[in-house]
Design a protein around this motif. Structure first.
Motif, mmCIF file in Angstrom:
data_model
loop_
_atom_site.group_PDB
_atom_site.id
_atom_site.type_symbol
_atom_site.label_atom_id
_atom_site.label_comp_id
_atom_site.label_asym_id
_atom_site.label_seq_id
_atom_site.Cartn_x
_atom_site.Cartn_y
_atom_site.Cartn_z
ATOM 1 N N UNK A 92 33.637 33.816 47.583
ATOM 2 C CA UNK A 92 34.984 33.854 46.348
ATOM 3 C C UNK A 92 35.916 33.057 45.971
ATOM 4 N N UNK A 93 36.501 31.745 47.481
ATOM 5 C CA UNK A 93 37.561 31.281 47.069
ATOM 6 C C UNK A 93 36.626 30.367 46.354
ATOM 7 N N UNK A 94 35.630 29.683 46.880
ATOM 8 C CA UNK A 94 34.500 28.612 46.605
ATOM 9 C C UNK A 94 34.718 28.611 45.371
ATOM 10 N N UNK A 95 33.685 29.707 44.834
ATOM 11 C CA UNK A 95 32.919 30.226 43.357
ATOM 12 C C UNK A 95 34.229 29.997 42.323
ATOM 13 N N UNK B 192 33.286 39.776 44.775
ATOM 14 C CA UNK B 192 33.780 39.592 46.083
ATOM 15 C C UNK B 192 33.266 41.092 47.722
ATOM 16 N N UNK B 193 34.198 40.650 48.083
ATOM 17 C CA UNK B 193 33.983 41.926 49.263
ATOM 18 C C UNK B 193 34.490 43.274 49.490
ATOM 19 N N UNK B 194 36.067 42.628 48.385
ATOM 20 C CA UNK B 194 37.082 43.801 48.294
ATOM 21 C C UNK B 194 36.890 44.116 46.947
ATOM 22 N N UNK B 195 35.970 43.775 46.247
ATOM 23 C CA UNK B 195 35.261 45.115 45.377
ATOM 24 C C UNK B 195 36.445 43.624 43.606
ATOM 25 N N UNK B 196 36.264 42.767 43.816
ATOM 26 C CA UNK B 196 37.004 41.651 42.666
ATOM 27 C C UNK B 196 35.401 41.325 41.921
ATOM 28 N N UNK B 197 35.533 41.047 41.014
ATOM 29 C CA UNK B 197 34.538 40.418 39.531
ATOM 30 C C UNK B 197 35.103 39.153 39.653
ATOM 31 N N UNK B 198 34.106 37.670 40.623
ATOM 32 C CA UNK B 198 34.318 36.663 40.447
ATOM 33 C C UNK B 198 34.076 36.281 39.389
ATOM 34 N N UNK C 211 36.443 34.783 36.527
ATOM 35 C CA UNK C 211 37.325 35.162 36.092
ATOM 36 C C UNK C 211 38.150 35.406 37.219
ATOM 37 N N UNK C 212 39.869 35.895 36.629
ATOM 38 C CA UNK C 212 41.017 35.777 37.213
ATOM 39 C C UNK C 212 40.263 36.673 38.466
ATOM 40 N N UNK C 213 41.577 35.629 38.939
ATOM 41 C CA UNK C 213 41.469 36.345 41.298
ATOM 42 C C UNK C 213 42.172 36.582 41.946
ATOM 43 N N UNK C 214 42.868 37.059 40.782
ATOM 44 C CA UNK C 214 44.873 37.573 40.955
ATOM 45 C C UNK C 214 44.805 39.309 41.249
ATOM 46 N N UNK C 215 43.891 39.532 41.021
ATOM 47 C CA UNK C 215 43.397 41.203 40.665
ATOM 48 C C UNK C 215 43.848 42.150 39.175
ATOM 49 N N UNK C 216 44.578 41.073 38.420
ATOM 50 C CA UNK C 216 44.473 41.386 37.111
ATOM 51 C C UNK C 216 43.181 41.891 36.784
ATOM 52 N N UNK C 217 42.461 42.095 37.094
ATOM 53 C CA UNK C 217 41.405 42.569 35.905
ATOM 54 C C UNK C 217 40.882 43.778 36.125
ATOM 55 N N UNK C 218 41.580 45.390 37.489
ATOM 56 C CA UNK C 218 41.972 46.396 36.899
ATOM 57 C C UNK C 218 40.312 46.578 37.850
#
Length: 306
Positions: A253-256, A277-283, A299-306
């Motif tokens: 997830x971090x690499x992508x 990602x494992x935590x459910x975020x769309x990367x 997509x943002x990876x700072x939790x901003x996607x809701x």
């Protein structure tokens, strides 16, 4: 305290009759407290039903929603033609419809099913030499639009035709369900059915009930906006409906998210794959080629996607 991360996701709205789709967007902006709201296709003021809005970073998903197939419920009135091919336009011709049989009505709709060349309604937002067609019509100009390729999967009559008298004229109201490709004009279906029967026709009611995997039964009532803050369908949940999915571990997830190409266990695809990602975020949305995922849309990876 840091300000809350901006919301991101898809908002499904059931548009009320009598307001524009842009009115609904404006209401959603006020309800959500953000200007970043877009739509995946409008409805005429007369129509009701499903609007798909993108909020925040999820506006990037709207590109993939616009072209999805759609479902509508409509009422067609045979025996009267209007300037706009719907009830909002002035009646320009009446024709006796008393002798039109139910079988002929069904044949008029069946003849429009399949891959067809459809001429859009003249009162439409299509541009002609830089001006909207509807503006030219309202200015008194004769507008002829070129036919467009559309696919009409099915037109199903849902009740017996209703034979009525309106303003002293015999008319027939027919309730139908239409499943079709993006770009199809339901008003044109009404007009063309009437033309083939020799009596004219127009649309008196229209409700969009589905766009791709999204149904109006899931939507919030547009009349409640902006007084109520609506719940969004998150970016990842939306992407899972639209695309195949590849699951990423924390390292991947971090690499992508950094724009790197990463190996994934997924078959090669020509179209997008949702990388989650494992935590459910769309990367991001990726294309997989020879087992390697390459980012198409991040997509943002700072939790901003809701």
């Amino acid at each position: 305290m840091a300000p809350p991360a901006p919301q991101s996701g898809i908002l499904l709205v059931d548009k009320p009759q009598g307001i524009t789709s842009h009115d609904v967007v404006a209401r959603a902006r006020r309800a959500l407290g953000t200007r970043k709201v877009g739509h995946a296709g409008t409805l005429d003021p007369m129509a009701t039903g499903l609007l798909v809005l993108g909020v925040g970073a999820s506006t990037r998903l709207l590109t993939y929603v616009v072209g999805l197939g759609k479902e509508y419920r409509a009422t067609v009135r045979l025996g009267a033609s209007t300037v706009s091919d719907d009830a909002d336009g002035e009646v320009v011709a009446w024709a006796p419809s008393r002798t039109v049989s139910d079988a002929a009505i069904d044949a008029a709709f069946a003849g429009q099913v399949g891959d067809v060349q459809q001429v859009p309604s003249a009162v439409s937002a299509i541009k002609v030499d830089g001006r909207r067609a509807y503006a030219r019509v309202r200015a008194g100009e004769d507008v002829e639009l070129a036919p467009r390729s559309v696919t009409i999967e099915s037109i199903t009559r849902t009740a017996e035709p209703r034979r009525l008298v309106v303003d002293g004229h015999d008319v027939i109201d027919v309730d139908i369900v239409v499943r079709c490709s993006s770009g199809t004009y339901i008003r044109a279906i009404a007009r063309d059915a009437g033309t083939s029967l020799g009596v004219g026709g127009h649309l008196t009611a229209l409700r969009r009930t589905a766009i791709g995997p999204f149904a109006v039964t899931e939507a919030v009532d547009g009349a409640s906006l902006p007084d109520e803050r609506p719940e969004l369908l998150g970016a990842a949940a939306t992407a899972e409906r639209l695309f195949p999915v590849v699951r990423l571990d924390a390292v991947g997830a971090v690499a992508l998210s950094q724009g790197k190409r990463i190996p994934v266990e997924h078959s090669d695809t020509a179209g997008p794959v949702a990388a989650i990602a494992e935590d459910g975020r769309l990367i991001g949305l990726v294309r997989v080629d020879r087992g390697i995922a390459r980012t198409l849309v991040n997509f943002p990876t700072d939790g901003a996607e809701g």
